[in-house]
Design a protein around this motif. Structure first.
Motif, short mmCIF file in Angstrom:
data_model
loop_
_atom_site.label_atom_id
_atom_site.label_comp_id
_atom_site.label_asym_id
_atom_site.label_seq_id
_atom_site.Cartn_x
_atom_site.Cartn_y
_atom_site.Cartn_z
N ALA A 275 0.84 -1.20 0.00
CA ALA A 275 0.00 0.00 0.00
C ALA A 275 0.87 1.24 0.00
O ALA A 275 1.88 1.30 0.70
N THR A 276 0.50 2.22 -0.81
CA THR A 276 1.21 3.50 -0.85
C THR A 276 0.18 4.62 -0.72
O THR A 276 -0.79 4.67 -1.48
N SER A 277 0.40 5.50 0.23
CA SER A 277 -0.54 6.60 0.44
C SER A 277 -0.06 7.86 -0.27
O SER A 277 1.13 8.11 -0.39
N ALA A 278 -1.03 8.64 -0.74
CA ALA A 278 -0.75 9.92 -1.37
C ALA A 278 -1.65 10.95 -0.69
O ALA A 278 -2.72 11.30 -1.22
N PRO A 279 -1.28 11.44 0.48
CA PRO A 279 -2.18 12.28 1.28
C PRO A 279 -2.56 13.59 0.61
O PRO A 279 -3.68 14.06 0.79
N ARG A 280 -1.66 14.18 -0.16
CA ARG A 280 -2.00 15.44 -0.81
C ARG A 280 -3.06 15.24 -1.88
O ARG A 280 -3.83 16.14 -2.18
N GLY A 281 -3.11 14.05 -2.44
CA GLY A 281 -4.12 13.72 -3.44
C GLY A 281 -5.30 12.97 -2.87
O GLY A 281 -6.25 12.66 -3.61
N GLY A 282 -5.25 12.63 -1.57
CA GLY A 282 -6.36 11.95 -0.94
C GLY A 282 -6.60 10.54 -1.45
O GLY A 282 -7.75 10.10 -1.56
N GLN A 283 -5.53 9.81 -1.76
CA GLN A 283 -5.67 8.45 -2.29
C GLN A 283 -4.70 7.50 -1.58
O GLN A 283 -3.59 7.89 -1.19
N VAL A 284 -5.12 6.24 -1.47
CA VAL A 284 -4.24 5.15 -1.06
C VAL A 284 -4.28 4.11 -2.16
O VAL A 284 -5.36 3.64 -2.55
N MET A 285 -3.12 3.75 -2.71
CA MET A 285 -3.04 2.81 -3.83
C MET A 285 -2.49 1.46 -3.36
O MET A 285 -1.68 1.41 -2.42
N PHE A 286 -2.90 0.39 -4.04
CA PHE A 286 -2.52 -0.95 -3.66
C PHE A 286 -1.90 -1.67 -4.86
O PHE A 286 -2.42 -1.60 -5.97
N TRP A 287 -0.78 -2.37 -4.59
CA TRP A 287 0.02 -2.96 -5.65
C TRP A 287 0.22 -4.45 -5.41
O TRP A 287 0.37 -4.90 -4.27
N SER A 288 0.27 -5.23 -6.48
CA SER A 288 0.61 -6.64 -6.41
C SER A 288 2.12 -6.79 -6.32
O SER A 288 2.85 -6.30 -7.19
N ALA A 289 2.58 -7.47 -5.27
CA ALA A 289 4.01 -7.68 -5.12
C ALA A 289 4.56 -8.61 -6.21
O ALA A 289 5.71 -8.47 -6.63
#
Length: 383
Positions: free
Chosen positions: A307-321
């Motif tokens: 999971a990677t958060s982008a607080p300035r953009g208001g999003q949390v993204m999720f990635w397949s390892a």
């Protein structure tokens, strides 16, 4: 940022905490709210989490929460905190000041001992992150040697009653921001953000045109650089900052772009000691709203989702390892802190005092708590 239980228990946690009335919000150092003493934790048997925060009265603290969003206790911090190191047994925390702060605090949430406050060495300041050695005797802290313009890992012996700084290791770059101890216990990975700073000019970035970010693998016993990874020259303004280790042994890193904000650069990459960084693809419609900034990078317990958060953009993204593909994203206003829960779930905190539980990347987040007047800071850690 804008501000920027798995087992049945002998007692009902929600009823117990409600009876205690919740954690008191008080200024100063020392524990407040329900005591985190031996026996109490043993009875509750709940997963615990720690995060720096700002209280309603403007003071700063480190907060201890459970997986139901209940505030169990707080310890006051001298100023704004950022990240922390958690001991291998989960019993001790070293909290660090936000850059360019000069304090760290060693805390034992299972004991009523007064926390120990540590000051950085003259000519140094902390960058907000650290980690324990595999045996829990040492803490490595990323620091700025601003007079010599170089990054170092300060080495602190925390095995005795007092904390002693016993040495340092060069990080092979400037602006070291985050670090990861690899499973072998002998290798440290450091994200050198590449930005020159000086406490005489707080928060100013002094070398944007000549930035040189990198991810370095270090031999802890010798200090030797085992590998150093850089992005292409056209991405030299992408400051590499926060990292996580997935179940495949890959290091994931998120960046903060210091170039033209009209550009939409890649912000997330993964690599190993022997392989160069692979940049991930973020759809342009999503990427254009992230404001070129990744806050936290965290892998789930099973290590198959990052999971990677982008607080300035208001999003949390999720990635397949396994594939590096984007699995999806969730809108969380000012959401930045992330911590793994159970096998595949995450807790997500935000700068508005909110705490959410997300069981799977394609699930709808459950709001566990909204703490009035509280601002959770950038990072959250499982104890």
């Amino acid at each position: 940022m804008l501000w920027t239980a798995t087992k049945k228990t002998a007692i009902n946690r929600r009823s117990f905490l409600a009876g205690l009335g919740g954690a008191a919000v008080l200024a100063g150092s020392g524990w407040h709210g329900p005591a985190l003493a031996e026996g109490l934790i043993g009875e509750i048997e709940a997963p615990l989490f720690a995060t720096a925060c700002k209280r309603a009265n403007g003071s700063y603290a480190l907060a201890i929460l459970d997986d139901a969003g209940q505030m169990l206790a707080e310890v006051g911090l001298p100023d704004r905190g950022h990240g922390m190191a958690v001991s291998p047994d989960g019993r001790r925390i070293m909290a660090f000041a936000r850059r360019p702060g000069t304090f760290a605090m060693l805390i034992d949430p299972y004991d009523r001992k007064e926390p120990l406050v540590i000051a950085s060495e003259p000519g140094r300041h902390f960058y907000g992150h650290g980690c324990f050695s595999a045996d829990g005797r040492l803490v490595y802290a990323v620091e700025n040697d601003y007079e010599r313009v170089r990054g170092v890992l300060g080495v602190y012996d925390v095995s005795g009653r007092d904390v002693r700084r016993i040495g340092e290791i060069e990080t092979g770059g400037i602006g070291p921001h985050d670090l990861l101890r690899m499973p072998d216990g002998k290798t440290m990975v450091v994200a050198n953000g590449g930005i020159q700073t000086d406490p005489g000019q707080p928060r100013e970035k002094l070398n944007i045109e000549t930035m040189d970010p990198s991810v370095v693998y270090l031999d802890l016993s010798s200090g030797d650089v085992l590998a150093q990874h850089r992005l292409s020259k056209d991405l030299h303004k992408l400051s590499l900052r926060h990292m996580a280790l997935d179940g495949k042994g890959q290091v994931w890193v998120g960046g903060q772009f210091e170039g033209d904000l009209q550009q939409i650069p890649p912000l997330v990459a993964h690599m190993t000691q022997d392989t160069s960084p692979i940049l991930t693809d973020i759809p342009e419609q999503l990427a254009s709203g992230l404001q070129s900034y990744i806050g936290s990078v965290v892998a789930n317990r099973t290590g198959d989702v990052v999971a990677t958060s982008a607080p300035r953009g208001g999003q949390v993204m999720f990635w397949s390892a396994s594939t590096g593909a984007l699995l999806g994203s969730k809108a969380v206003i000012d959401g930045c802190g992330i911590a793994p829960v159970d096998g595949s779930a995450f807790l997500i905190s935000d700068g508005l005092g909110g705490l959410r539980y997300l069981g799977e990347p394609d699930a709808v987040p459950d709001v566990l708590a909204q703490v009035p007047g509280m601002s959770f800071d950038n990072h959250m850690f499982a104890l």
